[in-house]
Enzyme design. Structure first.
Site, short mmCIF file in Angstrom:
data_model
loop_
_atom_site.label_atom_id
_atom_site.label_comp_id
_atom_site.label_asym_id
_atom_site.label_seq_id
_atom_site.Cartn_x
_atom_site.Cartn_y
_atom_site.Cartn_z
N ILE A 1 -6.82 -4.67 7.49
CA ILE A 1 -6.65 -5.87 6.67
C ILE A 1 -7.17 -5.65 5.25
CG2 ILE A 1 -7.34 -8.32 6.50
CD1 ILE A 1 -5.29 -7.67 8.73
N SER A 2 -8.14 -4.74 5.09
CA SER A 2 -8.70 -4.42 3.77
C SER A 2 -9.10 -5.67 2.98
CB SER A 2 -7.71 -3.55 2.97
OG SER A 2 -7.51 -2.30 3.61
N GLU B 1 -12.31 -4.56 -4.23
CA GLU B 1 -12.84 -3.21 -4.02
C GLU B 1 -12.11 -2.16 -4.87
OE1 GLU B 1 -12.25 -5.30 -1.22
OE2 GLU B 1 -14.38 -5.78 -1.41
N ASN B 2 -10.96 -2.53 -5.43
CA ASN B 2 -10.17 -1.54 -6.18
C ASN B 2 -10.83 -1.14 -7.50
OD1 ASN B 2 -7.01 -2.83 -4.97
ND2 ASN B 2 -8.09 -1.00 -4.30
N TRP B 3 -11.89 -1.86 -7.93
CA TRP B 3 -12.63 -1.46 -9.14
C TRP B 3 -13.32 -0.12 -8.94
CZ3 TRP B 3 -11.51 -4.32 -13.24
CH2 TRP B 3 -11.17 -5.67 -13.07
N ARG C 1 -0.75 9.37 -9.85
CA ARG C 1 -0.82 8.13 -9.05
C ARG C 1 -0.21 6.93 -9.78
NH1 ARG C 1 -3.94 7.50 -4.71
NH2 ARG C 1 -4.29 5.34 -5.30
N HIS D 1 2.32 3.48 -9.07
CA HIS D 1 2.09 2.06 -9.37
C HIS D 1 3.25 1.48 -10.18
CE1 HIS D 1 -1.72 2.35 -7.50
NE2 HIS D 1 -2.32 3.05 -8.44
N GLU E 1 1.35 -13.24 12.38
CA GLU E 1 1.92 -12.08 13.07
C GLU E 1 1.81 -10.88 12.13
OE1 GLU E 1 2.87 -11.93 16.17
OE2 GLU E 1 2.49 -14.06 16.46
N ASN F 1 1.29 3.42 -2.90
CA ASN F 1 1.82 3.85 -4.20
C ASN F 1 1.33 5.25 -4.56
OD1 ASN F 1 2.88 1.31 -4.42
ND2 ASN F 1 1.46 0.59 -6.00
N ASP G 1 0.84 -1.21 0.00
CA ASP G 1 0.00 0.00 0.00
C ASP G 1 0.88 1.26 0.00
OD1 ASP G 1 -2.36 1.42 -0.01
OD2 ASP G 1 -2.69 1.26 2.15
C1 IPE Z 1 -5.39 -2.72 -0.18
O1 IPE Z 1 -5.07 -1.37 -0.33
C2 IPE Z 1 -5.37 -3.41 -1.49
C3 IPE Z 1 -4.07 -3.56 -2.13
C4 IPE Z 1 -2.93 -3.20 -1.63
C5 IPE Z 1 -4.10 -4.20 -3.41
P1 IPE Z 1 -6.20 -0.26 -0.51
O2 IPE Z 1 -5.48 1.03 -0.66
O3 IPE Z 1 -7.14 -0.65 -1.58
O4 IPE Z 1 -6.98 -0.35 0.88
P2 IPE Z 1 -7.83 0.74 1.67
O5 IPE Z 1 -8.83 1.31 0.71
O6 IPE Z 1 -6.86 1.78 2.14
O7 IPE Z 1 -8.42 -0.01 2.80
C1 IPE Z 2 -1.51 0.28 -3.34
O1 IPE Z 2 -1.31 1.64 -3.39
C2 IPE Z 2 -1.77 -0.31 -4.70
C3 IPE Z 2 -3.17 -0.74 -4.89
C4 IPE Z 2 -4.11 -0.70 -3.98
C5 IPE Z 2 -3.51 -1.26 -6.19
P1 IPE Z 2 -2.51 2.66 -3.37
O2 IPE Z 2 -2.90 2.96 -4.78
O3 IPE Z 2 -3.63 2.18 -2.52
O4 IPE Z 2 -1.82 3.92 -2.73
P2 IPE Z 2 -2.45 4.93 -1.68
O5 IPE Z 2 -2.96 4.10 -0.55
O6 IPE Z 2 -3.55 5.66 -2.39
O7 IPE Z 2 -1.32 5.80 -1.30
MG MG Z 3 -4.07 2.39 -0.58
#
Ligand code: IPE
Ligand code: IPE
Ligand code: MG
Length: 258
Positions: A211-212, A80-82, A46, A50, A223, A35, A33
């Protein structure tokens, strides 16, 4: 290993703590997380975060393999990333194609076996094909398993497992009274990992402490180590530091250790 050395004369000298190779976590899972925030801090879009994150997947994969980790699970895209803008989702879907195109020779040389878990049918065809080719091309490798969670969600996984178990019961192939934890585990997306299915250590980068929807069943006794580093800044040294923290924990699994 001892954190301190007793030298002659009884003076205690602090020593750089080192990893105990006999107590490595067999399965390390990482929620990669941060990026987006990494990019924002540099006034970059953003997706630049990635891209840098993908570069770091290569670095950390090699570091984990060299350390002797048996399975490295990386959360790459959640169910949920969709919800993110189409342009970002499109970029994230292209990344596995680029990653495997560029990195496959190194993965093969390193004897790494690629696994991809998640709802692969819902991925764009090119992404799914890249994942399937990577698994096929490394299927005979015997080294570290590099297990990507791609379009993965823990609840989704449990719903699918429940459907499969219910269908088997309805078809008369399974007596509901015999359903136990191993029945459930055998229907989860980590079933191909066998004994390695449950992570010993979960690392989440970026300072978030949740945990997302990752590995809800499998994390029961993992752990948890959280670091403020954004994923593109997470180094092999940071991985070793997380493992060192793991080695200082007392894993009781509900029992008592002396
Ligand atoms: C969890 O990160 C998913 C991945 C790292 C692929 P998110 O950035 O999507 O989680 P939330 O929204 O902060 O919980
Ligand atoms: C994790 O980085 C990668 C994915 C969830 C795909 P994020 O894109 O969630 O980065 P932040 O949390 O917005 O900084
Ligand atoms: Mg994130």
């Amino acid at each position: 290993m001892n954190q301190y050395d007793l030298t002659q004369g009884g003076t205690i000298v602090a020593k750089q703590p080192t990893l105990d190779p006999a107590r490595l976590p067999a399965h390390v899972a990482i929620i990669m997380d941060g990026n987006g925030r990494w990019a924002k801090r540099r006034f970059l879009p953003r997706v630049a975060g990635h891209k840098q994150g993908m570069e770091n997947v290569k670095t950390i994969t090699m570091a984990a393999s060299h350390l002797g980790i048996k399975c490295l699970t990386l959360y790459a895209f959640s169910t949920e990333n969709w919800k993110r803008p189409d342009s970002e989702v499109g970029y994230l879907m292209k990344l596995p194609v680029d990653f495997f195109n560029v990195f496959m020779p190194d993965l093969i040389k390193e004897n790494v076996r690629v696994q991809v878990m998640g709802e692969l049918d819902a991925l764009p065809a090119a992404t799914r094909q890249a994942a399937e080719a990577a698994m096929a091309d490394t299927a005979k490798n015997t080294g570290m398993i590099l297990n990507f969670a791609l379009n993965y969600g823990g609840r989704d996984e449990l719903v699918l497992a429940t459907q499969q178990i219910a269908q088997a019961a309805a078809a008369g192939q399974l007596d509901p009274a015999t359903i136990d934890a191993s029945t459930v585990a055998s229907h989860l997306m980590t079933a191909p990992l066998g004994k390695l299915a449950d992570p010993d250590l979960l690392i989440r980068t970026s300072g978030e402490e949740r945990i997302s929807n990752f590995l809800l069943w499998q994390l029961a006794y993992s752990e948890l180590v959280f670091t403020d580093l954004y994923w593109p800044d997470f180094t092999p040294a940071a991985l070793e530091a997380a493992i060192l923290e793991y080695q200082q924990r007392d894993r009781r699994f509900g029992g008592l250790n002396s």
